[in-house]
Scaffold this motif. Structure first.
Motif, PDB file in Angstrom:
ATOM      1  N   HIS A 113       0.831  -1.202   0.000  1.00  0.00           N
ATOM      2  CA  HIS A 113       0.000   0.000   0.000  1.00  0.00           C
ATOM      3  C   HIS A 113       0.872   1.261   0.000  1.00  0.00           C
ATOM      4  N   LEU A 114       1.905   1.270   0.843  1.00  0.00           N
ATOM      5  CA  LEU A 114       2.790   2.434   0.937  1.00  0.00           C
ATOM      6  C   LEU A 114       3.649   2.579  -0.318  1.00  0.00           C
ATOM      7  N   ASP A 115       4.090   1.454  -0.885  1.00  0.00           N
ATOM      8  CA  ASP A 115       4.849   1.501  -2.139  1.00  0.00           C
ATOM      9  C   ASP A 115       4.013   2.106  -3.255  1.00  0.00           C
ATOM     10  N   ALA A 116       2.738   1.736  -3.322  1.00  0.00           N
ATOM     11  CA  ALA A 116       1.855   2.271  -4.359  1.00  0.00           C
ATOM     12  C   ALA A 116       1.678   3.780  -4.205  1.00  0.00           C
ATOM     13  N   ALA A 117       1.798   4.268  -2.975  1.00  0.00           N
ATOM     14  CA  ALA A 117       1.686   5.709  -2.725  1.00  0.00           C
ATOM     15  C   ALA A 117       2.986   6.445  -3.046  1.00  0.00           C
ATOM     16  N   GLY A 118       4.059   5.691  -3.269  1.00  0.00           N
ATOM     17  CA  GLY A 118       5.336   6.301  -3.640  1.00  0.00           C
ATOM     18  C   GLY A 118       6.063   6.993  -2.504  1.00  0.00           C
ATOM     19  N   LEU A 119       5.797   6.599  -1.283  1.00  0.00           N
ATOM     20  CA  LEU A 119       6.446   7.244  -0.136  1.00  0.00           C
ATOM     21  C   LEU A 119       7.923   6.868  -0.063  1.00  0.00           C
ATOM     22  N   PRO A 120       8.816   7.856  -0.044  1.00  0.00           N
ATOM     23  CA  PRO A 120      10.246   7.546  -0.050  1.00  0.00           C
ATOM     24  C   PRO A 120      10.821   7.160   1.318  1.00  0.00           C
ATOM     25  N   ARG A 121      10.153   7.483   2.412  1.00  0.00           N
ATOM     26  CA  ARG A 121      10.700   7.190   3.734  1.00  0.00           C
ATOM     27  C   ARG A 121       9.605   6.578   4.616  1.00  0.00           C
ATOM     28  N   VAL A 122       9.842   5.334   5.031  1.00  0.00           N
ATOM     29  CA  VAL A 122       8.945   4.651   5.962  1.00  0.00           C
ATOM     30  C   VAL A 122       9.806   4.180   7.121  1.00  0.00           C
ATOM     31  N   VAL A 123       9.402   4.529   8.329  1.00  0.00           N
ATOM     32  CA  VAL A 123      10.164   4.155   9.514  1.00  0.00           C
ATOM     33  C   VAL A 123       9.284   3.349  10.465  1.00  0.00           C
ATOM     34  N   LEU A 124       9.946   2.675  11.376  1.00  0.00           N
ATOM     35  CA  LEU A 124       9.248   1.952  12.437  1.00  0.00           C
ATOM     36  C   LEU A 124      10.212   1.760  13.589  1.00  0.00           C
ATOM     37  N   ALA A 125       9.684   1.339  14.699  1.00  0.00           N
ATOM     38  CA  ALA A 125      10.506   0.976  15.854  1.00  0.00           C
ATOM     39  C   ALA A 125      10.047  -0.391  16.318  1.00  0.00           C
ATOM     40  N   THR A 126      10.997  -1.261  16.636  1.00  0.00           N
ATOM     41  CA  THR A 126      10.660  -2.580  17.141  1.00  0.00           C
ATOM     42  C   THR A 126      11.720  -3.036  18.139  1.00  0.00           C
ATOM     43  N   ALA A 127      11.279  -3.757  19.122  1.00  0.00           N
ATOM     44  CA  ALA A 127      12.209  -4.325  20.092  1.00  0.00           C
ATOM     45  C   ALA A 127      12.485  -5.791  19.792  1.00  0.00           C
ATOM     46  N   ASP A 128      11.602  -6.437  19.006  1.00  0.00           N
ATOM     47  CA  ASP A 128      11.714  -7.887  18.890  1.00  0.00           C
ATOM     48  C   ASP A 128      11.348  -8.497  17.545  1.00  0.00           C
ATOM     49  N   ALA A 129      11.104  -7.683  16.526  1.00  0.00           N
ATOM     50  CA  ALA A 129      10.669  -8.256  15.249  1.00  0.00           C
ATOM     51  C   ALA A 129      11.534  -7.795  14.083  1.00  0.00           C
ATOM     52  N   HIS A 130      12.812  -7.591  14.327  1.00  0.00           N
ATOM     53  CA  HIS A 130      13.721  -7.111  13.288  1.00  0.00           C
ATOM     54  C   HIS A 130      13.717  -8.017  12.052  1.00  0.00           C
ATOM     55  N   GLY A 131      13.733  -9.318  12.269  1.00  0.00           N
ATOM     56  CA  GLY A 131      13.775 -10.267  11.158  1.00  0.00           C
ATOM     57  C   GLY A 131      12.570 -10.150  10.246  1.00  0.00           C
ATOM     58  N   LEU A 132      11.403  -9.953  10.822  1.00  0.00           N
ATOM     59  CA  LEU A 132      10.196  -9.782  10.017  1.00  0.00           C
ATOM     60  C   LEU A 132      10.334  -8.565   9.107  1.00  0.00           C
ATOM     61  N   TYR A 133      10.702  -7.446   9.662  1.00  0.00           N
ATOM     62  CA  TYR A 133      10.756  -6.213   8.890  1.00  0.00           C
ATOM     63  C   TYR A 133      11.907  -6.206   7.888  1.00  0.00           C
ATOM     64  N   GLU A 134      13.003  -6.869   8.213  1.00  0.00           N
ATOM     65  CA  GLU A 134      14.129  -6.951   7.276  1.00  0.00           C
ATOM     66  C   GLU A 134      13.717  -7.637   5.973  1.00  0.00           C
ATOM     67  N   ARG A 135      12.771  -8.587   6.043  1.00  0.00           N
ATOM     68  CA  ARG A 135      12.277  -9.265   4.839  1.00  0.00           C
ATOM     69  C   ARG A 135      11.634  -8.299   3.853  1.00  0.00           C
ATOM     70  N   PHE A 136      11.222  -7.135   4.346  1.00  0.00           N
ATOM     71  CA  PHE A 136      10.542  -6.147   3.512  1.00  0.00           C
ATOM     72  C   PHE A 136      11.400  -4.913   3.266  1.00  0.00           C
ATOM     73  N   GLY A 137      12.713  -5.058   3.479  1.00  0.00           N
ATOM     74  CA  GLY A 137      13.635  -3.987   3.132  1.00  0.00           C
ATOM     75  C   GLY A 137      13.950  -2.988   4.224  1.00  0.00           C
ATOM     76  N   PHE A 138      13.391  -3.171   5.410  1.00  0.00           N
ATOM     77  CA  PHE A 138      13.730  -2.280   6.510  1.00  0.00           C
ATOM     78  C   PHE A 138      15.121  -2.632   7.021  1.00  0.00           C
ATOM     79  N   THR A 139      15.917  -1.616   7.315  1.00  0.00           N
ATOM     80  CA  THR A 139      17.256  -1.817   7.856  1.00  0.00           C
ATOM     81  C   THR A 139      17.448  -0.911   9.060  1.00  0.00           C
ATOM     82  N   ALA A 140      18.390  -1.287   9.907  1.00  0.00           N
ATOM     83  CA  ALA A 140      18.724  -0.427  11.036  1.00  0.00           C
ATOM     84  C   ALA A 140      19.285   0.875  10.483  1.00  0.00           C
ATOM     85  N   THR A 141      18.851   1.983  11.035  1.00  0.00           N
ATOM     86  CA  THR A 141      19.328   3.267  10.535  1.00  0.00           C
ATOM     87  C   THR A 141      20.658   3.623  11.174  1.00  0.00           C
ATOM     88  N   GLU A 142      21.297   4.538  10.561  1.00  0.00           N
ATOM     89  CA  GLU A 142      22.586   5.002  11.038  1.00  0.00           C
ATOM     90  C   GLU A 142      22.423   5.564  12.458  1.00  0.00           C
TER      91      GLU A 142
END
Length: 153
Positions: A113-142
Motif C-alpha cells: 500500500h505504501l509503495d503504491a503511494a510512492g512514499l520515499p521514507r517509511v520508519v518503524l521501531a521494534t524491540a523484537d521483530a527485526h527479522g520480520l521487517y528486514e524481509r521487507f527492506g527495513f534496515t537499522a538506521t545510522e
C-alpha cells in the motif's frame, strides 16, 4: 505455484480461504485493538480507548480478519503525510493466531500500500521483530541520525 495455490494461499502465504487483508478503517474492531495494545503490547500499555480511537481516526489502518467470523486477528497503523513520510506502528497479531504467516501478510499488505503511494521514507521501531521487517527492506538506521522527543502521556 499454480493459480489454485495462489488463490488458496493469498499474498505472502496468508490462507485466503480463512483470512482476508483489509486497508479499510471501518473494518477495525476498536475494542479488540484497544485491548491488545493497552493490555498486551509493550509500547502502548495503559493507552486509553479515547487516545486509541483518536489515533485510529487520524491514521491509515490495516488488518487481517478471519473470513468466517469477521474476527480481527491482526492490526497495523500508519501515520503519514501521504507524500514524503510514513511511520508504521501498532503492529499486533493476536497471540492465538501467531505462527500462521499473518504478521508477514499484514506487513506485506501495508508495504504494498505504501509503495503504491510512492512514499520515499517509511520508519518503524521494534524491540523484537527485526527479522520480520528486514524481509521487507527495513534496515537499522545510522546511529545518531534519528532523534525523538518522548513524553509520558
Amino acid at each position: 505455484m499454480t493459480t489454485d495455490d495462489t488463490t488458496r494461499q493469498g499474498t505472502h502465504g496468508l490462507d485466503a480461504a480463512r483470512y482476508r487483508f483489509t486497508a479499510d478503517r471501518a473494518d477495525v474492531d476498536r475494542a479488540t485493538v484497544h485491548r491488545w495494545l493497552s493490555e498486551r503490547s509493550y509500547w502502548a500499555r495503559g493507552r486509553t480507548a479515547d487516545v486509541q480511537d483518536a489515533a485510529i481516526d487520524a491514521s491509515l489502518c490495516f488488518g487481517v480478519l478471519e473470513r468466517a467470523s469477521g474476527r480481527q486477528v491482526a492490526f497495523a497503523r500508519v501515520v503519514t503525510d501521504g507524500a514524503t513520510f510514513a511511520w508504521l506502528c501498532d503492529v499486533f497479531v493476536d497471540d492465538t493466531e501467531r505462527g500462521h504467516g499473518i504478521g508477514t501478510a499484514l506487513v506485506a499488505g501495508v508495504v504494498a500500500h505504501l509503495d503504491a503511494a510512492g512514499l520515499p521514507r517509511v520508519v518503524l521501531a521494534t524491540a523484537d521483530a527485526h527479522g520480520l521487517y528486514e524481509r521487507f527492506g527495513f534496515t537499522a538506521t545510522e546511529p545518531g541520525r534519528y532523534m525523538a522527543r518522548l513524553r509520558d502521556r
